[in-house]
Design a protein around this motif. Structure first.
Motif, PDB file in Angstrom:
ATOM      1  N   GLN A  81      13.220  47.688 115.182  1.00 31.26           N
ATOM      2  CA  GLN A  81      13.837  48.753 115.979  1.00 31.26           C
ATOM      3  C   GLN A  81      14.185  49.954 115.095  1.00 31.26           C
ATOM      4  OE1 GLN A  81      17.083  46.609 117.807  1.00 31.26           O
ATOM      5  NE2 GLN A  81      15.834  46.007 119.574  1.00 31.26           N
ATOM      6  N   ALA A  82      14.711  49.693 113.905  1.00 31.05           N
ATOM      7  CA  ALA A  82      15.068  50.785 112.990  1.00 31.05           C
ATOM      8  C   ALA A  82      13.826  51.551 112.538  1.00 31.05           C
ATOM      9  CB  ALA A  82      15.828  50.239 111.783  1.00 31.05           C
ATOM     10  N   LEU A  83      12.752  50.839 112.224  1.00 32.75           N
ATOM     11  CA  LEU A  83      11.524  51.496 111.770  1.00 32.75           C
ATOM     12  C   LEU A  83      10.878  52.294 112.900  1.00 32.75           C
ATOM     13  CD1 LEU A  83       9.958  48.692 109.545  1.00 32.75           C
ATOM     14  CD2 LEU A  83      11.330  50.658 108.836  1.00 32.75           C
ATOM     15  N   THR A  84      10.920  51.751 114.114  1.00 30.12           N
ATOM     16  CA  THR A  84      10.376  52.458 115.266  1.00 30.12           C
ATOM     17  C   THR A  84      11.187  53.726 115.538  1.00 30.12           C
ATOM     18  OG1 THR A  84       9.525  50.417 116.221  1.00 30.12           O
ATOM     19  CG2 THR A  84       9.838  52.272 117.732  1.00 30.12           C
ATOM     20  N   ALA A  85      12.500  53.604 115.511  1.00 27.72           N
ATOM     21  CA  ALA A  85      13.364  54.765 115.750  1.00 27.72           C
ATOM     22  C   ALA A  85      13.151  55.857 114.697  1.00 27.72           C
ATOM     23  CB  ALA A  85      14.829  54.333 115.772  1.00 27.72           C
TER      24      ALA A  85
END
Length: 115
Positions: A81-85
């Motif tokens: 989720q952090a990398l996608t965001a």
């Protein structure tokens, strides 16, 4: 424990913002509370563009980089989720693994759990 081995493949010259992608991935993993990650430098690789990427004496910016972590399912969910965001745009592989510590207590365990 059950989890995943995640390996990110990038190059020395790839950046996320002002930081090299490999270093950024390591820092992001640390910020997410992931307790183990390894950055490895390769000599040759074929990128997702189909080109040969190689470390040369005069041109190290094309050198292949791998960042490998072993994570629980929850850790992977948070990290993904952090990398996608952050729009990381990095290739990865995800392999189911069993992991643990042999020969002594887990260095991250609390004293009561280590007993």
């Amino acid at each position: 424990m059950q989890g995943f081995q995640i390996t990110f493949f990038t190059g020395e010259g790839r950046r996320h913002g002002h930081q090299p992608m490999g270093a950024w991935l390591m820092e992001t993993a640390r910020q997410q509370g992931i307790r183990g990650a390894t950055l490895s430098v390769g000599t040759d690789g074929i990128g997702r563009d189909g080109r040969l990427h190689s470390a040369h004496f005069f041109e190290l910016s094309d050198q292949p980089i791998e960042v490998t972590l072993v994570v629980t399912e929850d850790e992977w969910t948070r990290l993904a989720q952090a990398l996608t965001a952050a729009q990381a745009n990095v290739f990865f592989t995800k392999t189911p693994v069993e992991f643990g510590v042999l020969g002594g207590p887990d260095p991250g365990a609390t004293p009561a759990a280590a007993g």
